[in-house]
Design a protein around this motif. Structure first.
Motif, PDB file in Angstrom:
ATOM      1  N   PRO A 106     -48.874  28.552  45.323  1.00  0.00           N
ATOM      2  CA  PRO A 106     -49.935  29.562  45.445  1.00  0.00           C
ATOM      3  C   PRO A 106     -49.441  30.956  45.833  1.00  0.00           C
ATOM      4  CG  PRO A 106     -49.803  28.321  47.470  1.00  0.00           C
ATOM      5  CD  PRO A 106     -48.711  27.778  46.569  1.00  0.00           C
ATOM      6  N   HIS A 107     -48.130  31.186  45.890  1.00  0.00           N
ATOM      7  CA  HIS A 107     -47.622  32.465  46.379  1.00  0.00           C
ATOM      8  C   HIS A 107     -47.810  33.587  45.359  1.00  0.00           C
ATOM      9  CE1 HIS A 107     -45.088  29.254  48.420  1.00  0.00           C
ATOM     10  NE2 HIS A 107     -45.827  29.756  49.375  1.00  0.00           N
ATOM     11  N   ARG A 108     -47.330  33.352  44.119  1.00  0.00           N
ATOM     12  CA  ARG A 108     -47.561  34.259  42.993  1.00  0.00           C
ATOM     13  C   ARG A 108     -47.059  35.685  43.275  1.00  0.00           C
ATOM     14  NH1 ARG A 108     -52.493  32.259  43.905  1.00  0.00           N
ATOM     15  NH2 ARG A 108     -53.375  34.330  44.127  1.00  0.00           N
ATOM     16  N   LEU A 109     -45.885  35.795  43.870  1.00  0.00           N
ATOM     17  CA  LEU A 109     -45.286  37.107  44.081  1.00  0.00           C
ATOM     18  C   LEU A 109     -44.445  37.492  42.865  1.00  0.00           C
ATOM     19  CD1 LEU A 109     -44.176  36.888  47.830  1.00  0.00           C
ATOM     20  CD2 LEU A 109     -46.250  37.889  46.884  1.00  0.00           C
ATOM     21  N   ARG A 110     -44.175  38.774  42.726  1.00  0.00           N
ATOM     22  CA  ARG A 110     -43.379  39.289  41.612  1.00  0.00           C
ATOM     23  C   ARG A 110     -42.005  39.680  42.140  1.00  0.00           C
ATOM     24  NH1 ARG A 110     -46.848  44.250  40.312  1.00  0.00           N
ATOM     25  NH2 ARG A 110     -46.668  44.274  42.582  1.00  0.00           N
ATOM     26  N   CYS A 111     -40.993  39.020  41.643  1.00  0.00           N
ATOM     27  CA  CYS A 111     -39.620  39.243  42.120  1.00  0.00           C
ATOM     28  C   CYS A 111     -38.772  39.905  41.050  1.00  0.00           C
ATOM     29  CB  CYS A 111     -38.979  37.925  42.548  1.00  0.00           C
ATOM     30  SG  CYS A 111     -39.811  37.109  43.927  1.00  0.00           S
ATOM     31  N   PHE A 112     -37.794  40.671  41.511  1.00  0.00           N
ATOM     32  CA  PHE A 112     -36.818  41.271  40.614  1.00  0.00           C
ATOM     33  C   PHE A 112     -35.460  40.632  40.882  1.00  0.00           C
ATOM     34  CE2 PHE A 112     -33.343  44.204  39.839  1.00  0.00           C
ATOM     35  CZ  PHE A 112     -33.589  44.643  38.547  1.00  0.00           C
ATOM     36  N   LEU A 113     -34.833  40.095  39.811  1.00  0.00           N
ATOM     37  CA  LEU A 113     -33.471  39.578  39.858  1.00  0.00           C
ATOM     38  C   LEU A 113     -32.669  40.337  38.804  1.00  0.00           C
ATOM     39  CD1 LEU A 113     -34.182  35.731  40.066  1.00  0.00           C
ATOM     40  CD2 LEU A 113     -33.658  37.282  41.954  1.00  0.00           C
ATOM     41  N   TRP A 114     -31.552  40.910  39.212  1.00  0.00           N
ATOM     42  CA  TRP A 114     -30.843  41.809  38.295  1.00  0.00           C
ATOM     43  C   TRP A 114     -30.372  41.104  37.026  1.00  0.00           C
ATOM     44  CZ3 TRP A 114     -25.976  40.581  36.828  1.00  0.00           C
ATOM     45  CH2 TRP A 114     -25.234  39.734  37.655  1.00  0.00           C
ATOM     46  N   TYR A 115     -29.908  39.832  37.145  1.00  0.00           N
ATOM     47  CA  TYR A 115     -29.386  39.141  35.960  1.00  0.00           C
ATOM     48  C   TYR A 115     -30.498  38.780  34.978  1.00  0.00           C
ATOM     49  CZ  TYR A 115     -31.190  34.628  37.500  1.00  0.00           C
ATOM     50  OH  TYR A 115     -32.018  33.598  37.868  1.00  0.00           O
ATOM     51  N   ARG A 116     -31.754  38.779  35.456  1.00  0.00           N
ATOM     52  CA  ARG A 116     -32.888  38.398  34.616  1.00  0.00           C
ATOM     53  C   ARG A 116     -33.726  39.586  34.178  1.00  0.00           C
ATOM     54  NH1 ARG A 116     -37.648  35.197  37.584  1.00  0.00           N
ATOM     55  NH2 ARG A 116     -37.908  37.341  38.385  1.00  0.00           N
ATOM     56  N   ASP A 117     -33.908  40.570  35.050  1.00  0.00           N
ATOM     57  CA  ASP A 117     -34.889  41.620  34.813  1.00  0.00           C
ATOM     58  C   ASP A 117     -34.290  42.985  34.506  1.00  0.00           C
ATOM     59  OD1 ASP A 117     -37.081  39.848  35.412  1.00  0.00           O
ATOM     60  OD2 ASP A 117     -36.551  40.041  37.527  1.00  0.00           O
ATOM     61  N   VAL A 118     -32.980  43.133  34.563  1.00  0.00           N
ATOM     62  CA  VAL A 118     -32.390  44.431  34.275  1.00  0.00           C
ATOM     63  C   VAL A 118     -32.491  44.725  32.785  1.00  0.00           C
ATOM     64  CG1 VAL A 118     -30.034  43.629  33.816  1.00  0.00           C
ATOM     65  CG2 VAL A 118     -30.397  45.892  34.835  1.00  0.00           C
ATOM     66  N   CYS A 119     -32.635  45.996  32.447  1.00  0.00           N
ATOM     67  CA  CYS A 119     -32.776  46.403  31.052  1.00  0.00           C
ATOM     68  C   CYS A 119     -31.406  46.409  30.375  1.00  0.00           C
ATOM     69  CB  CYS A 119     -33.406  47.789  30.988  1.00  0.00           C
ATOM     70  SG  CYS A 119     -33.657  48.386  29.307  1.00  0.00           S
ATOM     71  N   PRO A 120     -31.215  45.635  29.311  1.00  0.00           N
ATOM     72  CA  PRO A 120     -29.914  45.622  28.623  1.00  0.00           C
ATOM     73  C   PRO A 120     -29.562  47.002  28.066  1.00  0.00           C
ATOM     74  CG  PRO A 120     -31.274  43.775  27.913  1.00  0.00           C
ATOM     75  CD  PRO A 120     -32.155  44.685  28.701  1.00  0.00           C
ATOM     76  N   GLY A 121     -28.319  47.390  28.268  1.00  0.00           N
ATOM     77  CA  GLY A 121     -27.861  48.682  27.776  1.00  0.00           C
ATOM     78  C   GLY A 121     -28.064  49.813  28.745  1.00  0.00           C
ATOM     79  N   GLY A 122     -28.773  49.589  29.833  1.00  0.00           N
ATOM     80  CA  GLY A 122     -28.999  50.640  30.814  1.00  0.00           C
ATOM     81  C   GLY A 122     -27.814  50.803  31.745  1.00  0.00           C
ATOM     82  N   ALA A 123     -27.679  51.975  32.319  1.00  0.00           N
ATOM     83  CA  ALA A 123     -26.616  52.231  33.280  1.00  0.00           C
ATOM     84  C   ALA A 123     -26.927  51.506  34.583  1.00  0.00           C
ATOM     85  CB  ALA A 123     -26.470  53.725  33.523  1.00  0.00           C
ATOM     86  N   VAL A 124     -25.916  50.863  35.150  1.00  0.00           N
ATOM     87  CA  VAL A 124     -26.136  50.045  36.341  1.00  0.00           C
ATOM     88  C   VAL A 124     -26.719  50.862  37.496  1.00  0.00           C
ATOM     89  CG1 VAL A 124     -25.024  48.586  38.065  1.00  0.00           C
ATOM     90  CG2 VAL A 124     -24.359  48.404  35.664  1.00  0.00           C
ATOM     91  N   PRO A 125     -26.147  52.016  37.847  1.00  0.00           N
ATOM     92  CA  PRO A 125     -26.733  52.780  38.965  1.00  0.00           C
ATOM     93  C   PRO A 125     -28.183  53.169  38.723  1.00  0.00           C
ATOM     94  CG  PRO A 125     -24.544  53.606  38.423  1.00  0.00           C
ATOM     95  CD  PRO A 125     -24.931  52.674  37.326  1.00  0.00           C
ATOM     96  N   SER A 126     -28.503  53.543  37.474  1.00  0.00           N
ATOM     97  CA  SER A 126     -29.880  53.945  37.163  1.00  0.00           C
ATOM     98  C   SER A 126     -30.832  52.756  37.264  1.00  0.00           C
ATOM     99  CB  SER A 126     -29.950  54.547  35.755  1.00  0.00           C
ATOM    100  OG  SER A 126     -29.125  55.683  35.655  1.00  0.00           O
ATOM    101  N   GLU A 127     -30.383  51.596  36.766  1.00  0.00           N
ATOM    102  CA  GLU A 127     -31.225  50.399  36.820  1.00  0.00           C
ATOM    103  C   GLU A 127     -31.459  49.959  38.260  1.00  0.00           C
ATOM    104  OE1 GLU A 127     -32.815  48.780  34.342  1.00  0.00           O
ATOM    105  OE2 GLU A 127     -32.154  50.398  33.032  1.00  0.00           O
ATOM    106  N   ILE A 128     -30.413  50.032  39.077  1.00  0.00           N
ATOM    107  CA  ILE A 128     -30.556  49.637  40.486  1.00  0.00           C
ATOM    108  C   ILE A 128     -31.502  50.582  41.212  1.00  0.00           C
ATOM    109  CG2 ILE A 128     -29.345  49.477  42.686  1.00  0.00           C
ATOM    110  CD1 ILE A 128     -26.940  48.389  41.194  1.00  0.00           C
ATOM    111  N   SER A 129     -31.325  51.885  41.007  1.00  0.00           N
ATOM    112  CA  SER A 129     -32.196  52.863  41.669  1.00  0.00           C
ATOM    113  C   SER A 129     -33.642  52.694  41.241  1.00  0.00           C
ATOM    114  CB  SER A 129     -31.708  54.287  41.353  1.00  0.00           C
ATOM    115  OG  SER A 129     -30.394  54.494  41.826  1.00  0.00           O
ATOM    116  N   ALA A 130     -33.862  52.455  39.941  1.00  0.00           N
ATOM    117  CA  ALA A 130     -35.230  52.277  39.447  1.00  0.00           C
ATOM    118  C   ALA A 130     -35.858  51.005  40.014  1.00  0.00           C
ATOM    119  CB  ALA A 130     -35.218  52.227  37.921  1.00  0.00           C
ATOM    120  N   ALA A 131     -35.056  49.933  40.124  1.00  0.00           N
ATOM    121  CA  ALA A 131     -35.596  48.670  40.658  1.00  0.00           C
ATOM    122  C   ALA A 131     -35.952  48.810  42.139  1.00  0.00           C
ATOM    123  CB  ALA A 131     -34.575  47.555  40.469  1.00  0.00           C
ATOM    124  N   VAL A 132     -35.119  49.502  42.892  1.00  0.00           N
ATOM    125  CA  VAL A 132     -35.414  49.713  44.320  1.00  0.00           C
ATOM    126  C   VAL A 132     -36.677  50.542  44.484  1.00  0.00           C
ATOM    127  CG1 VAL A 132     -34.586  50.825  46.432  1.00  0.00           C
ATOM    128  CG2 VAL A 132     -33.024  49.438  45.059  1.00  0.00           C
TER     129      VAL A 132
END
Length: 231
Positions: A106-132
């Motif tokens: 029943p928790h139904r929270l939305r989680c971000f995992l980098w190996y699953r949710d990161v945008c392919p082809g994006g720059a790592v620093p930009s993806e990390i900053s956007a996710a945070v």
């Protein structure tokens, strides 16, 4: 003479019995009239009661208070919790178990995992900053492998830069001695996943849910104060 006397006697007897017959006939007719009248009264009463509509009662559903999971403030960000972890297999599996626990009913929270949710082809620093930036809270799975991962340390610094005292950072410690604990996080309370993992997961869920509740409460209070200023 004798015959005339018998005729007179018969005529008197017939006259004396005639009123009794009339009385019986009258009583029988009166009784039948009363019975038919009573029955018709009952039938009309029952028909009127059956034809008259019963009073309808409408049950109003009690209003449910708005849940923290359905508040508009929650949906201002894409994720409820970002889980930062190293690329070691053991840390990835731990992060997957945590996300599965928090995302399931029943928790139904939305989680971000980098190996699953990161945008392919994006720059790592930009993806990390956007996710945070697009997550309400950040959980750091601090293990010996975490301390050796440059990108994990970078994400930790990014989370601290977002607001070091904003209660948005949840340190999770596993298989780590206290002397190895990062200096930047020494003033934070942490959740230990080494001894009782299920209890630690429940603590994480309660922390995220409480943050969302406080967020909705602050927004409601702010809206109330703004309405008073308009008045």
């Amino acid at each position: 003479m004798h015959g005339w006397f018998q005729k007179l006697l018969k005529s008197r007897v017939s006259l004396s019995t005639q009123p009794e017959k009339e009385d019986k006939e009258t009583s029988v007719s009166t009784s039948s009239v009363f019975t038919s009248s009573f029955c018709s009264s009952l039938s009309s009463s029952s028909s009127s009661s059956s034809s008259s509509p019963l009073p309808q009662t409408t049950l109003s559903k009690p209003k449910q208070p708005q849940s923290a999971l359905s508040s508009p403030e929650r949906w201002n960000k894409k994720y409820d919790l970002l889980v930062c972890h190293s690329d070691a297999d053991s840390d990835i599996e731990e992060a997957k178990r945590l996300a599965s626990f928090l995302e399931s009913s029943p928790h139904r929270l939305r989680c971000f995992l980098w190996y699953r949710d990161v945008c392919p082809g994006g720059a790592v620093p930009s993806e990390i900053s956007a996710a945070v930036e697009d997550s309400h809270l950040q959980a750091l799975l601090i293990t010996p492998n975490f301390l050796k991962d440059d990108w994990c340390m970078y994400m930790m610094l990014q989370a601290l830069a977002e607001g070091p005292m904003s209660n948005r950072l949840i340190p999770l410690v596993k298989n780590l001695q206290h002397s190895q604990y990062p200096q930047e996080l020494r003033f934070y309370f942490y959740i230990n996943l080494s001894s009782n993992t299920d209890h630690g997961y429940s603590q994480i869920h309660k922390t995220v849910l409480q943050y969302l509740k406080d967020l909705a409460k602050k927004a409601k209070t702010k809206d109330g104060s703004n309405s008073l200023e308009v008045l």
